[in-house]
Design an enzyme around this catalytic site. Structure first.
Site, mmCIF file in Angstrom:
data_model
loop_
_atom_site.group_PDB
_atom_site.id
_atom_site.type_symbol
_atom_site.label_atom_id
_atom_site.label_comp_id
_atom_site.label_asym_id
_atom_site.label_seq_id
_atom_site.Cartn_x
_atom_site.Cartn_y
_atom_site.Cartn_z
ATOM 1 N N HIS A 1 9.509 7.237 7.959
ATOM 2 C CA HIS A 1 10.154 7.358 6.655
ATOM 3 C C HIS A 1 11.608 7.743 6.893
ATOM 4 O O HIS A 1 11.949 8.341 7.917
ATOM 5 C CB HIS A 1 9.442 8.399 5.793
ATOM 6 C CG HIS A 1 8.116 7.931 5.283
ATOM 7 N ND1 HIS A 1 7.858 7.719 3.943
ATOM 8 C CD2 HIS A 1 6.964 7.596 5.936
ATOM 9 C CE1 HIS A 1 6.615 7.297 3.797
ATOM 10 N NE2 HIS A 1 6.052 7.207 4.996
ATOM 11 N N ARG B 1 0.827 -1.200 0.000
ATOM 12 C CA ARG B 1 0.000 0.000 0.000
ATOM 13 C C ARG B 1 0.868 1.260 0.000
ATOM 14 O O ARG B 1 1.039 1.907 -1.018
ATOM 15 C CB ARG B 1 -0.950 -0.020 1.209
ATOM 16 C CG ARG B 1 -2.141 0.954 1.094
ATOM 17 C CD ARG B 1 -1.808 2.395 1.443
ATOM 18 N NE ARG B 1 -1.373 2.571 2.832
ATOM 19 C CZ ARG B 1 -0.985 3.729 3.322
ATOM 20 N NH1 ARG B 1 -0.934 4.812 2.543
ATOM 21 N NH2 ARG B 1 -0.587 3.836 4.575
ATOM 22 N N ASP B 2 1.452 1.603 1.111
ATOM 23 C CA ASP B 2 2.224 2.852 1.189
ATOM 24 C C ASP B 2 3.485 2.788 0.338
ATOM 25 O O ASP B 2 3.952 3.808 -0.162
ATOM 26 C CB ASP B 2 2.589 3.154 2.644
ATOM 27 C CG ASP B 2 3.039 4.581 2.851
ATOM 28 O OD1 ASP B 2 2.413 5.483 2.271
ATOM 29 O OD2 ASP B 2 4.023 4.804 3.579
ATOM 30 N N CYS C 1 4.365 9.432 0.614
ATOM 31 C CA CYS C 1 3.036 10.008 0.472
ATOM 32 C C CYS C 1 2.940 10.812 -0.816
ATOM 33 O O CYS C 1 3.753 11.719 -1.037
ATOM 34 C CB CYS C 1 2.724 10.919 1.665
ATOM 35 S SG CYS C 1 1.141 11.772 1.524
ATOM 36 N N HIS D 1 5.141 4.685 12.323
ATOM 37 C CA HIS D 1 5.336 4.643 10.871
ATOM 38 C C HIS D 1 6.405 5.681 10.529
ATOM 39 O O HIS D 1 6.150 6.884 10.609
ATOM 40 C CB HIS D 1 4.008 4.967 10.184
ATOM 41 C CG HIS D 1 4.068 4.963 8.692
ATOM 42 N ND1 HIS D 1 3.615 3.903 7.926
ATOM 43 C CD2 HIS D 1 4.531 5.881 7.806
ATOM 44 C CE1 HIS D 1 3.782 4.183 6.642
ATOM 45 N NE2 HIS D 1 4.334 5.387 6.540
ATOM 46 N N ASN E 1 9.656 4.553 2.875
ATOM 47 C CA ASN E 1 9.559 4.049 4.238
ATOM 48 C C ASN E 1 10.903 3.450 4.662
ATOM 49 O O ASN E 1 11.765 3.166 3.828
ATOM 50 C CB ASN E 1 8.514 2.933 4.293
ATOM 51 C CG ASN E 1 7.138 3.373 3.866
ATOM 52 O OD1 ASN E 1 6.370 3.873 4.665
ATOM 53 N ND2 ASN E 1 6.812 3.186 2.592
#
Length: 302
Positions: free
Chosen positions: A204, A9-10, A235, A202, A244
């Site tokens: 990055h 997903r991300d 994002c 979460h 990430n």
């Protein structure tokens, strides 16, 4: 220590090379083979804004089931929850809902203020729990905003306090500006109003602080950390967003720190390289695919 795999997903959502559902499903299968047991596989987002996630339903129908894996999907509003519910037996196990910590970023990301997003979250969370979903609230840009700058710990605390009862709180350094002292401060602030909900982070690695922040999160009592195989992602609504922290690199760090993750770092690193090739990347940000596992390289059994 639990690693939540967010690559499907991300990791993929900011990549310009849109992959077919079959490749995304294979990516998930490889993540499962590497030992990952909690995977965010899709986002129920508008296809015109996030084209990579247009086939969310197809991916969820195709991922392997009965493997002990919990699947999560990002939901941004009630329509997203409706899409998850419509999947029936193929629906995800968990819903991840994002509330952005600053009004400016929230308007650009979701078309509403933070207060409006919180109100929508409360409505969606109530419906989702009634339907049997585990619900995570992710506070995005909790460590800093690309448009308005520093975000105070009190701002994040107040958002969590207004969110209502929570199954899990995820604090996201969406643009990779955080440092370890913020991890500790935010954990204390959030616990002051929501002491029982487990904490997840979460990170990055935009400014090369992601892994230091992960270590700080372990020390601050977080029980889950997000990462993406290969370290891909970012994002799509944040300027200069980068990937990430990498699952394989994080798992290496945690495993060798006597914090078992269940992740086979060699298989994970191979998957990171594999997805990079599918995306047409010259190299992925992860380091382990180039360096290899230390114990394996030295000939010592791991």
């Amino acid at each position: 220590m639990e690693i939540v795999e967010v690559g499907p997903r991300d990791g993929l959502q900011n990549e310009k090379n849109v992959l077919p559902a079959s490749v995304k499903i294979a990516y998930v299968e490889r993540a499962v083979a590497a030992g990952l047991r909690r995977i965010e596989v899709a986002a129920f987002a508008r296809p015109d804004r996030v084209p990579q996630m247009a086939d969310a339903e197809e991916v969820l129908r195709g991922v392997p089931r009965d493997t002990g894996v919990r699947y999560a999907a990002l939901v941004l509003n009630g329509r997203g929850l409706d899409r998850a519910l419509a999947l029936g037996e193929s629906r995800p196990d968990e819903i991840n809902y994002v509330v952005v910590a600053t009004d400016e970023f929230s308007r650009r990301n979701q078309g509403m203020s933070t207060a409006g997003s919180l109100a929508a979250f409360r409505s969606v969370a109530c419906r989702a729990r009634d339907a049997g979903f585990f619900v995570t609230l992710t506070v995005a840009a909790a460590f800093g905003c690309p448009f308005t700058g520093v975000v105070s710990a009190s701002r994040v605390r107040d958002i969590v306090a207004e969110a209502g009862p929570l199954d899990e709180i995820c604090l996201a350094d969406t643009i990779g500006v955080g440092v370890p002292v913020q991890v500790t401060e935010l954990a204390a602030a959030v616990r002051s109003v929501e002491p029982a909900a487990p904490l997840r982070a979460h990170f990055h690695n935009t400014r090369n602080t992601g892994y230091a922040n992960a270590v700080a999160a372990v020390g601050a009592g977080f029980v889950a950390l997000d990462a993406s195989l290969g370290g891909i992602g970012g994002c799509p609504f944040a300027p200069a967003a980068t990937g990430n922290i990498a699952t394989e690199d994080l798992a290496y760090l945690l495993n060798r720190s006597a914090l078992e993750t269940g992740v086979d770092v060699t298989v994970a690193a191979a998957t990171g390289t594999w997805i990079g090739e599918r995306l047409g990347l010259a190299a992925v940000p992860a380091q382990l695919g180039r360096a290899g596992d230390f114990l394996a390289a030295s000939g010592t059994a791991s």
